[in-house]
Design a protein around this motif. Structure first.
Motif, PDB file in Angstrom:
ATOM      1  N   ASP A  47       0.820  -1.215   0.000  1.00 45.80           N
ATOM      2  CA  ASP A  47       0.000   0.000   0.000  1.00 45.80           C
ATOM      3  C   ASP A  47       0.858   1.271   0.000  1.00 45.80           C
ATOM      4  O   ASP A  47       0.354   2.354  -0.248  1.00 45.80           O
ATOM      5  CB  ASP A  47      -1.021   0.001   1.140  1.00 45.80           C
ATOM      6  CG  ASP A  47      -0.396  -0.038   2.523  1.00 45.80           C
ATOM      7  OD1 ASP A  47       0.844  -0.106   2.641  1.00 45.80           O
ATOM      8  OD2 ASP A  47      -1.169   0.002   3.503  1.00 45.80           O
ATOM      9  N   TRP A  48       2.155   1.149   0.224  1.00 45.24           N
ATOM     10  CA  TRP A  48       3.028   2.317   0.131  1.00 45.24           C
ATOM     11  C   TRP A  48       3.190   2.795  -1.307  1.00 45.24           C
ATOM     12  O   TRP A  48       3.513   3.948  -1.558  1.00 45.24           O
ATOM     13  CB  TRP A  48       4.410   2.004   0.704  1.00 45.24           C
ATOM     14  CG  TRP A  48       4.447   1.900   2.202  1.00 45.24           C
ATOM     15  CD1 TRP A  48       3.382   1.931   3.065  1.00 45.24           C
ATOM     16  CD2 TRP A  48       5.613   1.731   3.012  1.00 45.24           C
ATOM     17  NE1 TRP A  48       3.822   1.782   4.355  1.00 45.24           N
ATOM     18  CE2 TRP A  48       5.185   1.665   4.356  1.00 45.24           C
ATOM     19  CE3 TRP A  48       6.964   1.617   2.739  1.00 45.24           C
ATOM     20  CZ2 TRP A  48       6.068   1.499   5.413  1.00 45.24           C
ATOM     21  CZ3 TRP A  48       7.850   1.445   3.785  1.00 45.24           C
ATOM     22  CH2 TRP A  48       7.400   1.402   5.118  1.00 45.24           C
ATOM     23  N   ILE A  49       2.997   1.871  -2.258  1.00 47.74           N
ATOM     24  CA  ILE A  49       3.143   2.251  -3.669  1.00 47.74           C
ATOM     25  C   ILE A  49       1.848   2.073  -4.446  1.00 47.74           C
ATOM     26  O   ILE A  49       1.733   2.556  -5.563  1.00 47.74           O
ATOM     27  CB  ILE A  49       4.268   1.440  -4.358  1.00 47.74           C
ATOM     28  CG1 ILE A  49       3.973  -0.048  -4.301  1.00 47.74           C
ATOM     29  CG2 ILE A  49       5.622   1.760  -3.746  1.00 47.74           C
ATOM     30  CD1 ILE A  49       4.878  -0.896  -5.172  1.00 47.74           C
ATOM     31  N   GLY A  50       0.874   1.392  -3.861  1.00 49.74           N
ATOM     32  CA  GLY A  50      -0.399   1.131  -4.533  1.00 49.74           C
ATOM     33  C   GLY A  50      -0.349  -0.196  -5.266  1.00 49.74           C
ATOM     34  O   GLY A  50       0.345  -0.323  -6.278  1.00 49.74           O
ATOM     35  N   ILE A  91       5.889  -6.540  -1.027  1.00 52.12           N
ATOM     36  CA  ILE A  91       6.701  -6.767  -2.227  1.00 52.12           C
ATOM     37  C   ILE A  91       8.166  -6.541  -1.856  1.00 52.12           C
ATOM     38  O   ILE A  91       8.472  -5.715  -0.997  1.00 52.12           O
ATOM     39  CB  ILE A  91       6.257  -5.837  -3.396  1.00 52.12           C
ATOM     40  CG1 ILE A  91       6.996  -6.154  -4.699  1.00 52.12           C
ATOM     41  CG2 ILE A  91       6.426  -4.379  -3.031  1.00 52.12           C
ATOM     42  CD1 ILE A  91       6.646  -7.470  -5.320  1.00 52.12           C
ATOM     43  N   ASP A  92       9.032  -7.275  -2.503  1.00 48.27           N
ATOM     44  CA  ASP A  92      10.470  -7.105  -2.289  1.00 48.27           C
ATOM     45  C   ASP A  92      10.911  -5.784  -2.932  1.00 48.27           C
ATOM     46  O   ASP A  92      10.638  -5.534  -4.108  1.00 48.27           O
ATOM     47  CB  ASP A  92      11.206  -8.293  -2.917  1.00 48.27           C
ATOM     48  CG  ASP A  92      12.706  -8.242  -2.733  1.00 48.27           C
ATOM     49  OD1 ASP A  92      13.217  -7.315  -2.071  1.00 48.27           O
ATOM     50  OD2 ASP A  92      13.382  -9.137  -3.260  1.00 48.27           O
ATOM     51  N   PHE A  93      11.588  -4.967  -2.144  1.00 44.11           N
ATOM     52  CA  PHE A  93      12.074  -3.663  -2.613  1.00 44.11           C
ATOM     53  C   PHE A  93      12.882  -3.807  -3.902  1.00 44.11           C
ATOM     54  O   PHE A  93      12.819  -2.957  -4.786  1.00 44.11           O
ATOM     55  CB  PHE A  93      12.932  -3.022  -1.512  1.00 44.11           C
ATOM     56  CG  PHE A  93      13.402  -1.632  -1.813  1.00 44.11           C
ATOM     57  CD1 PHE A  93      12.558  -0.542  -1.653  1.00 44.11           C
ATOM     58  CD2 PHE A  93      14.705  -1.414  -2.232  1.00 44.11           C
ATOM     59  CE1 PHE A  93      12.997   0.742  -1.916  1.00 44.11           C
ATOM     60  CE2 PHE A  93      15.151  -0.134  -2.496  1.00 44.11           C
ATOM     61  CZ  PHE A  93      14.299   0.951  -2.338  1.00 44.11           C
ATOM     62  N   GLY A  94      13.631  -4.893  -4.032  1.00 41.04           N
ATOM     63  CA  GLY A  94      14.461  -5.113  -5.210  1.00 41.04           C
ATOM     64  C   GLY A  94      13.675  -5.380  -6.480  1.00 41.04           C
ATOM     65  O   GLY A  94      14.229  -5.314  -7.579  1.00 41.04           O
ATOM     66  N   MET A  95      12.394  -5.682  -6.367  1.00 43.64           N
ATOM     67  CA  MET A  95      11.557  -5.924  -7.547  1.00 43.64           C
ATOM     68  C   MET A  95      10.978  -4.630  -8.111  1.00 43.64           C
ATOM     69  O   MET A  95      10.404  -4.625  -9.197  1.00 43.64           O
ATOM     70  CB  MET A  95      10.393  -6.865  -7.198  1.00 43.64           C
ATOM     71  CG  MET A  95      10.828  -8.245  -6.736  1.00 43.64           C
ATOM     72  SD  MET A  95      11.645  -9.187  -8.018  1.00 43.64           S
ATOM     73  CE  MET A  95      10.251  -9.670  -9.020  1.00 43.64           C
ATOM     74  N   LEU A  96      11.124  -3.544  -7.366  1.00 45.63           N
ATOM     75  CA  LEU A  96      10.541  -2.263  -7.772  1.00 45.63           C
ATOM     76  C   LEU A  96      11.487  -1.505  -8.689  1.00 45.63           C
ATOM     77  O   LEU A  96      12.699  -1.637  -8.589  1.00 45.63           O
ATOM     78  CB  LEU A  96      10.252  -1.418  -6.531  1.00 45.63           C
ATOM     79  CG  LEU A  96       9.383  -2.063  -5.450  1.00 45.63           C
ATOM     80  CD1 LEU A  96       9.270  -1.133  -4.249  1.00 45.63           C
ATOM     81  CD2 LEU A  96       8.015  -2.419  -6.004  1.00 45.63           C
ATOM     82  N   ASP A  97      10.920  -0.672  -9.546  1.00 43.52           N
ATOM     83  CA  ASP A  97      11.763   0.204 -10.354  1.00 43.52           C
ATOM     84  C   ASP A  97      12.125   1.448  -9.540  1.00 43.52           C
ATOM     85  O   ASP A  97      11.694   1.613  -8.391  1.00 43.52           O
ATOM     86  CB  ASP A  97      11.075   0.564 -11.678  1.00 43.52           C
ATOM     87  CG  ASP A  97       9.797   1.381 -11.503  1.00 43.52           C
ATOM     88  OD1 ASP A  97       9.453   1.749 -10.358  1.00 43.52           O
ATOM     89  OD2 ASP A  97       9.132   1.652 -12.515  1.00 43.52           O
ATOM     90  N   GLU A  98      12.914   2.324 -10.120  1.00 36.70           N
ATOM     91  CA  GLU A  98      13.398   3.506  -9.409  1.00 36.70           C
ATOM     92  C   GLU A  98      12.257   4.403  -8.913  1.00 36.70           C
ATOM     93  O   GLU A  98      12.331   4.969  -7.827  1.00 36.70           O
ATOM     94  CB  GLU A  98      14.336   4.339 -10.291  1.00 36.70           C
ATOM     95  CG  GLU A  98      15.646   3.669 -10.614  1.00 36.70           C
ATOM     96  CD  GLU A  98      15.614   2.893 -11.924  1.00 36.70           C
ATOM     97  OE1 GLU A  98      14.498   2.586 -12.423  1.00 36.70           O
ATOM     98  OE2 GLU A  98      16.698   2.576 -12.438  1.00 36.70           O
ATOM     99  N   THR A  99      11.203   4.503  -9.711  1.00 39.97           N
ATOM    100  CA  THR A  99      10.077   5.356  -9.332  1.00 39.97           C
ATOM    101  C   THR A  99       9.415   4.851  -8.056  1.00 39.97           C
ATOM    102  O   THR A  99       9.169   5.609  -7.112  1.00 39.97           O
ATOM    103  CB  THR A  99       9.037   5.420 -10.473  1.00 39.97           C
ATOM    104  OG1 THR A  99       9.685   5.885 -11.660  1.00 39.97           O
ATOM    105  CG2 THR A  99       7.896   6.350 -10.114  1.00 39.97           C
ATOM    106  N   PHE A 100       9.133   3.565  -7.997  1.00 41.24           N
ATOM    107  CA  PHE A 100       8.526   2.980  -6.797  1.00 41.24           C
ATOM    108  C   PHE A 100       9.498   2.998  -5.613  1.00 41.24           C
ATOM    109  O   PHE A 100       9.110   3.243  -4.481  1.00 41.24           O
ATOM    110  CB  PHE A 100       8.043   1.556  -7.066  1.00 41.24           C
ATOM    111  CG  PHE A 100       6.789   1.472  -7.894  1.00 41.24           C
ATOM    112  CD1 PHE A 100       5.656   2.214  -7.576  1.00 41.24           C
ATOM    113  CD2 PHE A 100       6.720   0.625  -8.986  1.00 41.24           C
ATOM    114  CE1 PHE A 100       4.491   2.125  -8.329  1.00 41.24           C
ATOM    115  CE2 PHE A 100       5.567   0.525  -9.747  1.00 41.24           C
ATOM    116  CZ  PHE A 100       4.448   1.273  -9.428  1.00 41.24           C
TER     117      PHE A 100
END
Length: 199
Positions: A47-50, A91-100
């Motif tokens: 929910d921090w990124i939607g 979600i694993d932080f490493g799976m996110l792109d720079e924007t997320f």
């Protein structure tokens, strides 16, 4: 490059702490370097990124990347992978792109509650790099690196490879489809690697 950041700190008498990258570190572990104190993932609340926003971006990127390589992913398998990746609405932080990732960092900088929640979800963050036998641990890793990755060892390995290539013709066939499927496996599909950078 080449994973040397996992080796250099120990040779300087320092403890390395951070995320382990199994694809890179397996060879080091096989040579006796202990990296079991490194963390494997860093969970953040979706929910921090939607969740919906992440789902649509992740799915769109996966399908576009597959399309670029003339592959058509199975929609049900993609959705099952997403459910696995977002288990417990994290979600694993490493799976996110720079924007997320930037969005997560801004939340942490602006909300003390967010910092505490992150520590609760990832207890290893409470004591980064703390080991019971720190001095001995560093010494053991330093010894393993200096014996398994020194200049003479590298020289011998490289010369051995050159001799093999010169003496024997190299023939191999790579199944490009299997190779692509391993890189584009939905369970390991990472926006950080494949999405377009957004500032």
């Amino acid at each position: 490059g080449f994973g040397f950041s996992f080796l250099e700190a120990w040779t300087a008498g320092k403890c390395l702490w951070g995320r382990i990258l199994p694809d890179i570190c397996t060879d080091f572990i096989d040579k006796g370097i202990q990296l079991n104190h490194l963390y494997e993932s860093l969970s953040v609340p979706l929910d921090w990124i939607g969740k919906d926003r992440f789902y649509h971006k992740w799915r769109r990127c996966l399908f576009k990347t597959c399309h670029d390589f003339n592959l058509t992913p199975d929609s049900d398998r993609v959705d099952q992978a997403f459910d696995t990746l977002t288990h417990n609405n994290r979600i694993d932080f490493g799976m996110l792109d720079e924007t997320f990732q930037k969005q997560v960092l801004l939340k942490l900088f602006s909300e003390d509650r967010a910092k505490q929640l992150l520590l609760d979800i990832n207890p290893f963050l409470n004591g980064p790099g703390q080991l019971k036998d720190n001095h001995d641990f560093i010494g053991r890793n330093q010894k393993a690196i200096l014996s398994g990755y020194n200049k003479a060892v590298y020289e011998n390995r490289l010369l051995s490879l050159y001799k093999k290539v010169v003496k024997k013709p190299v023939n191999h066939k790579i199944d490009k489809g299997k190779l692509l499927q391993s890189f584009l496996n939905p369970l390991h599909f990472c926006l950080l690697k494949f999405s377009d950078y957004e500032s």
